[in-house]
Design an enzyme around this catalytic site. Structure first.
Site, short mmCIF file in Angstrom:
data_model
loop_
_atom_site.label_atom_id
_atom_site.label_comp_id
_atom_site.label_asym_id
_atom_site.label_seq_id
_atom_site.Cartn_x
_atom_site.Cartn_y
_atom_site.Cartn_z
CB SER A 148 -56.22 3.37 -42.25
OG SER A 148 -55.95 2.03 -42.62
CE1 TYR A 161 -50.93 4.75 -41.92
CE2 TYR A 161 -52.10 2.66 -41.85
CZ TYR A 161 -51.92 3.91 -42.40
OH TYR A 161 -52.74 4.35 -43.42
N1 NAP Z 1 -52.63 3.80 -49.89
C1 NAP Z 1 -53.36 3.08 -49.07
O1 NAP Z 1 -53.53 1.86 -49.24
C2 NAP Z 1 -54.01 3.71 -47.87
C3 NAP Z 1 -54.91 2.93 -47.12
C4 NAP Z 1 -55.54 3.51 -46.02
C5 NAP Z 1 -55.29 4.84 -45.70
N2 NAP Z 1 -54.40 5.56 -46.43
C6 NAP Z 1 -54.17 6.95 -46.03
O2 NAP Z 1 -54.45 7.80 -47.13
C7 NAP Z 1 -53.65 8.98 -47.05
C8 NAP Z 1 -52.90 9.20 -48.36
O3 NAP Z 1 -52.13 8.04 -48.64
P1 NAP Z 1 -51.44 7.79 -50.07
O4 NAP Z 1 -51.29 6.32 -50.20
O5 NAP Z 1 -52.14 8.56 -51.13
O6 NAP Z 1 -49.99 8.42 -49.75
P2 NAP Z 1 -48.83 9.00 -50.70
O7 NAP Z 1 -49.06 8.64 -52.14
O8 NAP Z 1 -47.56 8.56 -50.04
O9 NAP Z 1 -49.02 10.59 -50.54
C9 NAP Z 1 -48.86 11.16 -49.30
C10 NAP Z 1 -49.01 12.68 -49.43
O10 NAP Z 1 -48.88 13.23 -48.11
C11 NAP Z 1 -47.81 14.17 -48.10
N3 NAP Z 1 -47.12 14.13 -46.83
C12 NAP Z 1 -46.55 13.07 -46.19
N4 NAP Z 1 -45.95 13.46 -45.05
C13 NAP Z 1 -46.14 14.80 -44.96
C14 NAP Z 1 -45.72 15.80 -44.02
N5 NAP Z 1 -44.97 15.54 -42.96
N6 NAP Z 1 -46.09 17.08 -44.26
C15 NAP Z 1 -46.82 17.39 -45.35
N7 NAP Z 1 -47.23 16.50 -46.27
C16 NAP Z 1 -46.89 15.23 -46.08
C17 NAP Z 1 -46.89 13.78 -49.25
O11 NAP Z 1 -46.11 14.90 -49.66
P3 NAP Z 1 -44.62 14.65 -50.30
O12 NAP Z 1 -44.85 13.71 -51.48
O13 NAP Z 1 -44.16 15.97 -50.70
O14 NAP Z 1 -43.81 14.00 -49.20
C18 NAP Z 1 -47.91 13.32 -50.29
O15 NAP Z 1 -48.44 14.44 -50.98
C19 NAP Z 1 -52.72 8.77 -45.83
O16 NAP Z 1 -53.27 9.42 -44.70
C20 NAP Z 1 -52.74 7.26 -45.64
O17 NAP Z 1 -52.47 6.89 -44.31
C21 NAP Z 1 -53.76 5.03 -47.52
#
Ligand code: NAP
Length: 250
Positions: A148, A161
């Site tokens: 991030s 985080y």
């Molecule tokens: N969205 C943003 O603005 C943003 C910005 C910077 C970085 N990121 C990073 O990008 C990545 C994806 O984010 P996103 O926004 O796409 O998140 P999201 O829509 O909440 O999806 C998260 C995914 O990770 C899985 N997950 C969460 N905890 C887990 C665990 N303990 N074991 C196995 N799987 C797990 C979830 O599975 P379930 O649904 O089954 O729980 C889901 O498939 C993350 O690393 C986040 O920190 C996101």
């Protein structure tokens, strides 16, 4: 689900049932990868996406649990007998105002660290043998960590985080050095991305609309494109690719 041998390269994308991970899985599938989908709870979504993509399989595992991390890699490698790419995308966040130190409890630090830092490291450790075999076939194995912008600048949903993502960036560089030339390790560091995780982050959405040079948050597909470039570039290793629409320039 056991598939017969495939000539396609195989990519495991953690957390690929929604948001950024789903977009990465779709993109790598379009680019000719057989994809191992994964999530913690959302098995139905994983199986549905697997059917849609064709050369794909789904494995469920909670990445907070080390035995399940080990099983995930074992099952992922067993599907087609190889693993060429590991995308450590799964991650969790907690929104806590940075000045509210009392709310950032040891439990929260522990939970975020296990999923955002220890799990990606442990998956690389368990996948190392399979990824080195990719190099023996002619292309280095490849790891892409999704970190991030909060790990690069003193910003983000909460201090725990941001600290876990800064740690993941450093782990990325350390592993790149340790595992070269057989395995490349890079990271993409997104700014705000429109996903279920950020659906109610109205302040951040306003910030990106008004202050970022590109005047918008990223789409999951923007981040998937950056991941695909890192996967395709056989010479890049140890890079942290900031993808924040230029907000860091302001
Ligand atoms: N969205 C943003 O603005 C943003 C910005 C910077 C970085 N990121 C990073 O990008 C990545 C994806 O984010 P996103 O926004 O796409 O998140 P999201 O829509 O909440 O999806 C998260 C995914 O990770 C899985 N997950 C969460 N905890 C887990 C665990 N303990 N074991 C196995 N799987 C797990 C979830 O599975 P379930 O649904 O089954 O729980 C889901 O498939 C993350 O690393 C986040 O920190 C996101």
């Amino acid at each position: 689900m056991i598939h017969s041998d495939t000539v396609l390269p195989v990519a495991l994308v953690t957390g690929s049932t929604s948001g950024i991970g789903e977009a990465i899985a779709r993109r790598l599938s379009q680019e000719g990868y057989a994809v191992i989908l994964h999530s913690r709870n959302s098995a139905e979504a994983g199986h549905a996406l697997s059917r849609e993509l064709g050369a794909a399989a789904y494995v469920q595992a909670d990445l907070a649990d080390d035995m399940q991390r080990v099983r995930l890699i074992r099952e992922a490698v067993a599907v087609w007998g190889r693993l060429d790419v590991l995308v450590n995308n799964a991650g969790i966040s907690r929104v806590i105002p940075h000045a509210d130190l009392a709310s950032a409890t040891p439990d929260i630090w522990h939970e975020l660290n296990e999923v955002n830092v220890v799990a990606p490291f442990r998956l690389v450790a368990e996948a190392q043998t399979a990824l080195r075999e990719a190099a023996a076939r002619g292309r280095p194995g490849c790891v892409v960590n999704v970190s991030s912008h909060a790990g690069v600048r003193p910003k983000g949903a909460s201090i725990p985080y941001a600290a876990t993502k800064a740690a993941l960036n450093h782990v990325t560089r350390l592993l790149a050095l340790s595992l070269a030339p057989d395995i490349r390790v890079n990271a993409v560091a997104p700014g705000l991305v429109d996903t279920p995780l950020t659906a109610d982050w109205t302040q951040a959405q306003e910030l990106w609309r008004t202050r970022s040079p590109m005047r918008r948050a990223a789409s999951p597909e923007d981040i998937a494109q950056a991941v695909a470039w890192l996967v395709a570039s056989d010479y890049l290793t140890g890079e942290i690719l900031l993808s924040d629409g230029g907000l860091n320039l302001t």
